[in-house]
Design a protein around this motif. Structure first.
Motif, short mmCIF file in Angstrom:
data_model
loop_
_atom_site.label_atom_id
_atom_site.label_comp_id
_atom_site.label_asym_id
_atom_site.label_seq_id
_atom_site.Cartn_x
_atom_site.Cartn_y
_atom_site.Cartn_z
N ALA A 82 4.77 -10.29 -0.63
CA ALA A 82 4.26 -8.87 -0.01
C ALA A 82 4.89 -7.87 -0.85
N ASN A 83 3.68 -7.20 -1.33
CA ASN A 83 3.81 -5.82 -2.09
C ASN A 83 4.08 -6.22 -3.61
N HIS A 84 3.97 -7.73 -3.89
CA HIS A 84 4.45 -8.22 -5.52
C HIS A 84 3.27 -9.20 -5.62
N ARG A 85 2.11 -9.05 -6.01
CA ARG A 85 0.98 -9.96 -6.18
C ARG A 85 0.46 -10.29 -7.35
N PHE A 86 0.00 -11.54 -7.89
CA PHE A 86 -0.62 -11.71 -9.00
C PHE A 86 -2.24 -11.32 -9.03
N TYR A 87 -2.54 -10.97 -7.64
CA TYR A 87 -4.09 -10.67 -7.82
C TYR A 87 -4.02 -9.18 -6.95
N ALA A 88 -5.54 -8.62 -7.28
CA ALA A 88 -5.87 -7.48 -6.81
C ALA A 88 -6.33 -7.79 -5.43
N GLY A 89 -6.20 -6.57 -4.63
CA GLY A 89 -7.02 -6.41 -3.36
C GLY A 89 -6.06 -7.17 -2.36
N CYS A 90 -4.83 -7.28 -2.18
CA CYS A 90 -4.21 -8.03 -1.37
C CYS A 90 -3.30 -7.22 -0.09
N SER A 91 -3.89 -5.76 0.10
CA SER A 91 -3.00 -4.93 0.69
C SER A 91 -3.13 -5.56 2.12
N ASN A 92 -4.23 -6.17 2.61
CA ASN A 92 -4.35 -6.44 4.10
C ASN A 92 -3.51 -7.85 4.15
N ILE A 93 -3.29 -8.48 3.17
CA ILE A 93 -2.42 -9.94 3.10
C ILE A 93 -1.16 -9.30 3.26
N ASP A 94 -0.62 -8.44 2.58
CA ASP A 94 0.53 -7.70 2.42
C ASP A 94 1.04 -7.67 4.08
N ALA A 95 0.04 -6.78 4.57
CA ALA A 95 0.21 -5.97 5.81
C ALA A 95 0.30 -7.38 6.92
N ILE A 96 -0.23 -8.50 6.85
CA ILE A 96 -0.15 -9.75 7.46
C ILE A 96 1.32 -10.23 7.44
N GLU A 97 1.55 -10.51 6.02
CA GLU A 97 2.71 -11.18 5.82
C GLU A 97 3.86 -10.30 6.19
N GLU A 98 3.85 -9.04 5.91
CA GLU A 98 5.00 -8.33 6.50
C GLU A 98 5.20 -8.18 7.96
N GLU A 99 4.09 -8.50 8.55
CA GLU A 99 4.07 -8.49 10.14
C GLU A 99 4.85 -9.47 10.30
N ALA A 100 4.45 -10.68 10.03
CA ALA A 100 5.04 -12.10 10.39
C ALA A 100 6.60 -12.24 10.09
N MET A 101 7.01 -11.69 8.87
CA MET A 101 8.25 -11.60 8.47
C MET A 101 9.19 -10.54 9.23
N SER A 102 8.70 -9.63 9.83
CA SER A 102 9.21 -8.65 10.71
C SER A 102 9.44 -9.09 11.93
N GLN A 103 8.23 -9.95 12.60
CA GLN A 103 8.40 -10.51 13.94
C GLN A 103 9.34 -11.74 13.81
N VAL A 104 9.50 -12.46 12.95
CA VAL A 104 10.33 -13.79 12.88
C VAL A 104 11.89 -13.25 12.66
N LYS A 105 12.02 -12.16 11.86
CA LYS A 105 13.46 -11.70 11.71
C LYS A 105 13.92 -11.11 12.98
N LYS A 106 13.11 -10.53 13.60
CA LYS A 106 13.51 -10.18 15.12
C LYS A 106 13.69 -11.29 16.07
N LEU A 107 12.90 -12.18 15.80
CA LEU A 107 13.07 -13.39 16.96
C LEU A 107 14.57 -14.30 16.58
#
Ligand code: DSN
Length: 484
Positions: A82-107
């Motif tokens: 997340a926020n460190h990609r080798f490809y352009a245009g990943c901001s939506n994937i960053d948001a998805i990955e961050e949401e998954a990380m945040s939910q699982v850390k809380k869990l």
């Protein structure tokens, strides 16, 4: 296929039941492109609706989890993290990955999460490599006077490689219920490192912590692994951590099987691996009830290496699966997941008690978790024959070795049963008692043929059990809202 228009004509709830509409529309749409694939999906639905799913490592994910995977996220490359990609245009994937990380850390109350692994095996490989890099490569680089591997000469890199390949791993043996990736000879884990196993006590079939400590102090492995695929008891992670500290090992836990029981607070205190392990790996699709995939939780010190899982050991992440993981973690964060987790264990214990009452031998005599392993040798059949006979009776489970199994991992002497999926359907102790009787009836009526895979089951019993299973599944249907 034209499921959607039939559904729309037959229901007044169409506005509310968006999941059903999406599901049916997707089947109809796929069938226009590939009738064969649509037919197989439909057939799988029918199959899962007509068999009792007792494979301990399977479950039924929610329609939201399933639908999150069926979209254009699959088209996106997002190597890196997340926020460190080798490809352009990943901001939506960053948001998805961050949401998954945040939910699982809380869990799980974890310091760091990596949600990209495609499977539990990937998660374990990345975890092993992260430990090798942090604990072996980094000091070796310093000794060689370099900051990065790129700076090393070919000869120095060879020296480093030899040191990396000379490390050791101590995990639970496959016959005792450990996993292939914990050092089994036919798995990369035993090629990457010198692998040693601890086994359960031959009499009790329980983990013997004194013996594990003795072995660990002799071997002094770089990595001590706890976790299993077919061990029906809770592990004392506080004790295992104590052993790891004494042996100077990194303590890793693979909670693939029981992650849902940790999330659901069935395993707490000494039995919750999160506070004790340096790295915890998991799958997301077993008791955790998410999409098929892997997961790593860790102490912060490993985060910077784990984030490099791709390209360290893995191809590009699967953004559509990360989206589904985020949804599953959010579902598991709801209080209702606690009662689900408790019911899984209650069901497994009831099933075990009833099987024991009927005279079956269960390894360790019972269960603390979601699974049990039944020794079928007293019926004169192999695990493979038992698996086949039960499947013919519409009870799906898998054959499994028992401790010191004379039949090996292909034929085996046991079967493994699990309750996560049936609990998702809403079944409880009353149904477990019925199912125990059905399993017993089939095993009792099955005779081995000469070949260790062939068998014959008494026709009358088979028909009776088929009928009983059908009735149970009519009372507890899978996705009842989808009427096809
Ligand atoms: N295949 C999984 C299981 O059935 O336990 C583990 O990898």
């Amino acid at each position: 296929m034209d499921f959607l228009s039939k559904y729309l004509q037959s229901t007044a709830e169409k506005e509310q039941n968006k999941a059903v509409i999406a599901y049916l529309a997707s089947l109809d749409y796929i069938s226009t492109d590939s009738p064969k694939i649509a037919e197989s999906i439909l057939q799988e639905l029918k199959d899962q609706r007509s068999n009792l799913k007792m494979i301990a490592s399977e479950n039924y994910s929610s329609l939201a989890v399933q639908l999150a995977m069926g979209n254009l996220l699959t088209d996106k490359y997002a190597e890196g993290f997340a926020n460190h990609r080798f490809y352009a245009g990943c901001s939506n994937i960053d948001a998805i990955e961050e949401e998954a990380m945040s939910q699982v850390k809380k869990l799980f109350g974890a310091e760091f999460a990596y949600v990209q692994p495609h499977s539990g095996a990937d998660a374990n490989l990345i975890a092993f490599l992260a430990i090798l890099i942090e604990k072996v490569q980094s000091p070796e680089l310093e000794r060689l006077g370099a900051k990065k591997v790129d700076e090393l000469s070919h000869e120095d890199y060879e020296t480093l490689r030899k040191v990396l390949m000379n490390q050791s791993l101590l995990g639970m043996g496959l016959n005792s219920g450990g996993h292939l990736t914990h050092g089994y000879r036919h798995n990369l884990s035993s090629k990457l490192m010198r692998a040693f196993s601890y086994e359960v006590d031959p009499k009790t079939q329980l983990l013997d912590y004194e013996n594990i400590e003795k072995l660990a102090l002799e071997i002094k492995p770089l990595i001590l692994v706890a976790g299993y695929s077919a061990y029906p008891r809770a592990i004392n992670f506080a004790r295992m951590k104590e052993i790891a500290v004494k042996a100077g090992s990194v303590f890793m836990v693979d909670m693939a099987h029981f992650a849902g029981l940790v999330a659901g607070k069935v395993f707490e205190g000494d039995f919750n691996p999160i506070p004790y392990a340096d790295i915890v790996t998991s799958t997301t699709h077993k008791t955790l009830r998410g999409p098929r995939g892997g997961l790593i939780l860790a102490k912060k010190e490993f985060g910077h290496i784990l984030n490099k899982g791709c390209p360290l050991a893995m191809g590009g992440p699967l953004p559509h699966v990360m989206a589904a993981k985020a949804i599953a973690f959010q579902e598991a964060n709801k209080p209702s997941f606690h009662s689900y987790a408790q019911k899984i264990v209650k069901n497994a214990q009831t099933l075990a008690e009833e099987l024991v009452r009927l005279g079956l031998r269960i390894t360790t005599g019972g269960t603390d978790n979601h699974l049990l392993v039944v020794d079928v040798t007293s019926f004169g059949i192999t695990g493979r024959q038992a698996e086949g006979a039960l499947r013919a009776a519409n009870i799906t489970l898998n054959r499994n070795t028992i401790p010191s199994d004379p039949n090996g991992p292909w034929y085996t002497s046991g079967v493994r049963l699990g309750t996560p999926a049936l609990t998702t359907l809403g079944m409880g102790p009353a149904e477990m008692k019925i199912i125990a009787k059905l399993i017993h009836a089939i095993l009792k009526s099955t005779k081995a043929k000469e070949d260790r895979a062939q068998f014959v089951t008494e026709e009358k019993t088979l028909l009776h059990v088929n009928k009983q299973v059908e009735e149970l599944l009519l009372t507890f249907p899978l996705y009842p809202e989808i009427r096809i």
